[in-house]
Motif scaffolding. Structure first.
Motif, PDB file in Angstrom:
ATOM      1  N   GLY A 234     -22.319  36.439  34.537  1.00 27.17           N
ATOM      2  CA  GLY A 234     -23.729  36.650  34.215  1.00 27.17           C
ATOM      3  C   GLY A 234     -24.107  36.257  32.789  1.00 27.17           C
ATOM      4  N   GLN A 235     -23.144  35.834  31.971  1.00 27.22           N
ATOM      5  CA  GLN A 235     -23.481  35.402  30.597  1.00 27.22           C
ATOM      6  C   GLN A 235     -24.044  33.972  30.645  1.00 27.22           C
ATOM      7  OE1 GLN A 235     -23.253  37.211  27.875  1.00 27.22           O
ATOM      8  NE2 GLN A 235     -22.079  38.967  28.595  1.00 27.22           N
ATOM      9  N   ASP A 236     -24.836  33.629  29.613  1.00 28.74           N
ATOM     10  CA  ASP A 236     -25.403  32.268  29.605  1.00 28.74           C
ATOM     11  C   ASP A 236     -24.323  31.243  29.222  1.00 28.74           C
ATOM     12  OD1 ASP A 236     -25.225  32.088  26.718  1.00 28.74           O
ATOM     13  OD2 ASP A 236     -26.901  33.493  26.657  1.00 28.74           O
ATOM     14  N   GLU A 237     -24.675  29.984  29.438  1.00 27.28           N
ATOM     15  CA  GLU A 237     -23.706  28.895  29.238  1.00 27.28           C
ATOM     16  C   GLU A 237     -23.198  28.841  27.801  1.00 27.28           C
ATOM     17  OE1 GLU A 237     -21.887  27.040  31.229  1.00 27.28           O
ATOM     18  OE2 GLU A 237     -22.852  28.263  32.746  1.00 27.28           O
ATOM     19  N   ALA A 238     -24.106  29.090  26.835  1.00 24.57           N
ATOM     20  CA  ALA A 238     -23.709  29.003  25.419  1.00 24.57           C
ATOM     21  C   ALA A 238     -22.652  30.061  25.108  1.00 24.57           C
ATOM     22  CB  ALA A 238     -24.933  29.178  24.530  1.00 24.57           C
ATOM     23  N   THR A 239     -22.857  31.274  25.613  1.00 24.57           N
ATOM     24  CA  THR A 239     -21.875  32.346  25.373  1.00 24.57           C
ATOM     25  C   THR A 239     -20.554  31.991  26.052  1.00 24.57           C
ATOM     26  OG1 THR A 239     -23.706  33.904  25.406  1.00 24.57           O
ATOM     27  CG2 THR A 239     -21.495  34.841  25.569  1.00 24.57           C
ATOM     28  N   ARG A 240     -20.655  31.500  27.262  1.00 23.97           N
ATOM     29  CA  ARG A 240     -19.428  31.146  27.994  1.00 23.97           C
ATOM     30  C   ARG A 240     -18.628  30.101  27.207  1.00 23.97           C
ATOM     31  NH1 ARG A 240     -19.527  32.932  33.120  1.00 23.97           N
ATOM     32  NH2 ARG A 240     -17.998  31.439  33.813  1.00 23.97           N
ATOM     33  N   ALA A 241     -19.353  29.118  26.662  1.00 28.07           N
ATOM     34  CA  ALA A 241     -18.674  28.047  25.915  1.00 28.07           C
ATOM     35  C   ALA A 241     -18.053  28.609  24.637  1.00 28.07           C
ATOM     36  CB  ALA A 241     -19.667  26.932  25.594  1.00 28.07           C
ATOM     37  N   ARG A 242     -18.792  29.483  23.936  1.00 29.38           N
ATOM     38  CA  ARG A 242     -18.268  30.064  22.686  1.00 29.38           C
ATOM     39  C   ARG A 242     -16.993  30.867  22.969  1.00 29.38           C
ATOM     40  NH1 ARG A 242     -23.294  31.318  21.042  1.00 29.38           N
ATOM     41  NH2 ARG A 242     -23.165  33.490  21.703  1.00 29.38           N
ATOM     42  N   VAL A 243     -17.034  31.653  24.041  1.00 26.40           N
ATOM     43  CA  VAL A 243     -15.869  32.486  24.374  1.00 26.40           C
ATOM     44  C   VAL A 243     -14.687  31.588  24.762  1.00 26.40           C
ATOM     45  CG1 VAL A 243     -14.969  34.188  26.015  1.00 26.40           C
ATOM     46  CG2 VAL A 243     -17.244  34.492  25.007  1.00 26.40           C
ATOM     47  N   ALA A 244     -14.962  30.582  25.583  1.00 27.66           N
ATOM     48  CA  ALA A 244     -13.870  29.684  25.999  1.00 27.66           C
ATOM     49  C   ALA A 244     -13.242  29.011  24.777  1.00 27.66           C
ATOM     50  CB  ALA A 244     -14.392  28.647  26.996  1.00 27.66           C
ATOM     51  N   ASP A 245     -14.091  28.605  23.817  1.00 27.73           N
ATOM     52  CA  ASP A 245     -13.566  27.958  22.603  1.00 27.73           C
ATOM     53  C   ASP A 245     -12.683  28.904  21.796  1.00 27.73           C
ATOM     54  OD1 ASP A 245     -14.835  25.666  23.254  1.00 27.73           O
ATOM     55  OD2 ASP A 245     -16.504  25.892  21.835  1.00 27.73           O
ATOM     56  N   ARG A 246     -13.042  30.183  21.815  1.00 21.07           N
ATOM     57  CA  ARG A 246     -12.263  31.192  21.065  1.00 21.07           C
ATOM     58  C   ARG A 246     -10.960  31.538  21.811  1.00 21.07           C
ATOM     59  NH1 ARG A 246     -13.801  35.795  17.942  1.00 21.07           N
ATOM     60  NH2 ARG A 246     -15.617  34.678  17.199  1.00 21.07           N
ATOM     61  N   VAL A 247     -11.028  31.589  23.126  1.00 18.79           N
ATOM     62  CA  VAL A 247      -9.871  32.065  23.907  1.00 18.79           C
ATOM     63  C   VAL A 247      -8.822  30.958  24.085  1.00 18.79           C
ATOM     64  CG1 VAL A 247      -9.149  32.890  26.188  1.00 18.79           C
ATOM     65  CG2 VAL A 247     -11.160  33.899  25.088  1.00 18.79           C
ATOM     66  N   ARG A 248      -9.312  29.719  24.231  1.00 19.72           N
ATOM     67  CA  ARG A 248      -8.391  28.602  24.509  1.00 19.72           C
ATOM     68  C   ARG A 248      -7.226  28.551  23.514  1.00 19.72           C
ATOM     69  NH1 ARG A 248     -12.220  24.879  24.369  1.00 19.72           N
ATOM     70  NH2 ARG A 248     -13.177  25.377  26.345  1.00 19.72           N
ATOM     71  N   PRO A 249      -7.491  28.572  22.191  1.00 19.44           N
ATOM     72  CA  PRO A 249      -6.357  28.512  21.246  1.00 19.44           C
ATOM     73  C   PRO A 249      -5.431  29.715  21.341  1.00 19.44           C
ATOM     74  CG  PRO A 249      -8.479  28.481  20.068  1.00 19.44           C
ATOM     75  CD  PRO A 249      -8.800  28.517  21.526  1.00 19.44           C
ATOM     76  N   ALA A 250      -5.986  30.869  21.755  1.00 19.88           N
ATOM     77  CA  ALA A 250      -5.137  32.064  21.868  1.00 19.88           C
ATOM     78  C   ALA A 250      -4.137  31.910  23.021  1.00 19.88           C
ATOM     79  CB  ALA A 250      -6.014  33.298  22.089  1.00 19.88           C
ATOM     80  N   LEU A 251      -4.513  31.081  24.018  1.00 20.76           N
ATOM     81  CA  LEU A 251      -3.600  30.881  25.152  1.00 20.76           C
ATOM     82  C   LEU A 251      -2.732  29.630  24.972  1.00 20.76           C
ATOM     83  CD1 LEU A 251      -5.878  31.924  28.168  1.00 20.76           C
ATOM     84  CD2 LEU A 251      -4.097  33.252  27.052  1.00 20.76           C
ATOM     85  N   ALA A 252      -3.034  28.841  23.923  1.00 19.24           N
ATOM     86  CA  ALA A 252      -2.294  27.590  23.696  1.00 19.24           C
ATOM     87  C   ALA A 252      -0.773  27.799  23.608  1.00 19.24           C
ATOM     88  CB  ALA A 252      -2.823  26.885  22.449  1.00 19.24           C
ATOM     89  N   PRO A 253      -0.293  28.904  22.982  1.00 14.46           N
ATOM     90  CA  PRO A 253       1.164  29.063  22.914  1.00 14.46           C
ATOM     91  C   PRO A 253       1.844  29.151  24.286  1.00 14.46           C
ATOM     92  CG  PRO A 253       0.054  30.613  21.435  1.00 14.46           C
ATOM     93  CD  PRO A 253      -1.021  29.947  22.248  1.00 14.46           C
ATOM     94  N   PHE A 254       1.053  29.398  25.326  1.00 16.19           N
ATOM     95  CA  PHE A 254       1.644  29.521  26.661  1.00 16.19           C
ATOM     96  C   PHE A 254       1.612  28.189  27.429  1.00 16.19           C
ATOM     97  CE2 PHE A 254      -0.012  33.645  25.404  1.00 16.19           C
ATOM     98  CZ  PHE A 254       1.104  34.447  25.581  1.00 16.19           C
ATOM     99  N   VAL A 255       1.017  27.148  26.792  1.00 19.62           N
ATOM    100  CA  VAL A 255       0.945  25.851  27.475  1.00 19.62           C
ATOM    101  C   VAL A 255       2.198  25.049  27.130  1.00 19.62           C
ATOM    102  CG1 VAL A 255      -0.370  23.716  27.768  1.00 19.62           C
ATOM    103  CG2 VAL A 255      -1.580  25.886  27.392  1.00 19.62           C
ATOM    104  N   ARG A 256       2.861  24.575  28.195  1.00 19.20           N
ATOM    105  CA  ARG A 256       4.111  23.816  28.034  1.00 19.20           C
ATOM    106  C   ARG A 256       3.957  22.537  28.840  1.00 19.20           C
ATOM    107  NH1 ARG A 256       8.861  27.288  30.245  1.00 19.20           N
ATOM    108  NH2 ARG A 256       8.107  26.215  32.080  1.00 19.20           N
ATOM    109  N   GLY A 257       3.528  21.465  28.134  1.00 15.98           N
ATOM    110  CA  GLY A 257       3.244  20.217  28.859  1.00 15.98           C
ATOM    111  C   GLY A 257       2.082  20.432  29.815  1.00 15.98           C
ATOM    112  N   ASP A 258       2.316  20.118  31.097  1.00 17.46           N
ATOM    113  CA  ASP A 258       1.216  20.266  32.050  1.00 17.46           C
ATOM    114  C   ASP A 258       1.250  21.609  32.786  1.00 17.46           C
ATOM    115  OD1 ASP A 258       3.417  19.828  33.557  1.00 17.46           O
ATOM    116  OD2 ASP A 258       2.677  18.007  34.556  1.00 17.46           O
ATOM    117  N   GLU A 259       1.996  22.562  32.191  1.00 17.74           N
ATOM    118  CA  GLU A 259       2.096  23.885  32.818  1.00 17.74           C
ATOM    119  C   GLU A 259       1.701  24.989  31.849  1.00 17.74           C
ATOM    120  OE1 GLU A 259       5.781  24.149  35.976  1.00 17.74           O
ATOM    121  OE2 GLU A 259       6.084  24.820  33.937  1.00 17.74           O
TER     122      GLU A 259
END
Ligand SMILES: C[S@@+](CC[C@H](N)C(=O)[O-])C[C@H]1O[C@@H](n2cnc3c(N)ncnc32)[C@H](O)[C@@H]1O
Length: 273
Positions: A234-259
């Motif tokens: 239910g959040q607007d697109e701008a909020t969704r994008a801001r949150v995704a931008d903030r969360v993506r780097p926090a999950l980056a340590p779990f990315v190993r190649g294409d997994e």
């Protein structure tokens, strides 16, 4: 059950249904563990109930492993999940009944049964009463085999997104012991609670399994699943994008190649009725 939990699992978002294929593949190591342990407990017990069966991955795996001599049933409170579960078994050409019920209070009828669950028994608002009800379902001589999450601190993949999004969204901090993902995170407390609910031969064993899913699904995962996914609905697109931008780097340590790869730190609960 609590209205918050009922709303969560019956909500229109249906993240578990939409991400079914990703979650199925990701949790296969825990499906295999559960099926092995249920198979060990099943000889002489004519039926198995998969509690909080969700979209039915483990229910189907149990039915396949145990064969036609064991009656396997799935129980869940969520209609969208049960619809997906029914479609799954029908595609597989099997007949497995699924019951819409709150496992805390449902009258399962005469046992014995093996009560099985992967991540479906942490949401009860009154765990002692719920597990006494499940013991009645298993008795006489049945068993409990369930997998639940250990503490949030041992499961950084599960906490990274809510922690990163906290300043941008109203994301509830997981409270160990409260109904929810970490409701049975305290193993000693769980063992004591189960004994109090009448279960015997209780063991609560730490199990760690590496889980993976395609990195191409990370964006869908972070915007749909868990507390962040719920807070984003239910959040607007701008909020969704801001949150995704903030969360993506926090999950980056779990990315190993294409997994994406993470360790699921869980308890394997076993008990006798
Ligand atoms: C995290 S999902 C796990 C689904 C499934 N066991 C799996 O591993 O794929 C938790 C499931 O428990 C169900 N659930 C929560 N509380 C329940 C209750 N009191 N009785 C029955 N099902 C419940 C939810 O609807 C949801 O489908």
């Amino acid at each position: 059950m609590g209205t918050e939990q009922a709303a969560q699992w019956n909500g229109p978002g249906g993240a578990w249904v939409r991400l079914q294929d990703v979650l199925d593949a990701m949790y296969v190591p825990l499906e295999e563990l559960l099926v092995d342990r249920v198979a060990d407990a099943a000889p002489g017990v004519p039926s198995v109930v998969d509690v909080g069966c969700g979209t039915g991955a483990t229910t189907l795996a149990l039915a396949r492993r145990l064969g036609p001599g064991t009656a396997v049933t799935g129980v869940d409170v969520s209609e969208p999940m049960l619809t997906a579960a029914r479609e799954r078994v029908s595609r597989a050409g099997l007949e497995v009944p699924f019951v819409a019920a709150d496992a805390q209070r449902h009258d399962f009828g005469p046992g014995p049964r093996v009560v099985a669950s992967r991540f479906g028994v942490m949401f009860f608002d009154d765990p002692p009463a719920a597990f006494a009800n499940l013991r009645a379902a298993a008795s006489p001589g049945g068993a409990l085999r369930a997998i639940v999450w250990r503490a949030p601190g041992e499961n950084p993949f599960m906490t990274a997104a809510p922690e990163a999004a906290a300043g941008l969204l109203d994301v509830p901090v997981p409270v160990p012991g409260a109904p929810g993902q970490f409701g049975l995170a305290d193993g000693e407390r769980t063992a004591t609670m189960l004994r109090g609910a009448g279960w015997g031969e209780v063991t609560v064993e730490p199990v760690d399994r590496e889980c993976t899913f395609p990195a191409s699904e990370l964006e869908a995962y972070l915007t749909l699943m868990g507390p962040v996914g719920r807070a984003l609905a239910g959040q607007d697109e701008a909020t969704r994008a801001r949150v995704a931008d903030r969360v993506r780097p926090a999950l980056a340590p779990f990315v190993r190649g294409d997994e994406v790869a993470f360790t699921a730190a869980c308890w394997l609960i076993a008990a006798r009725a």
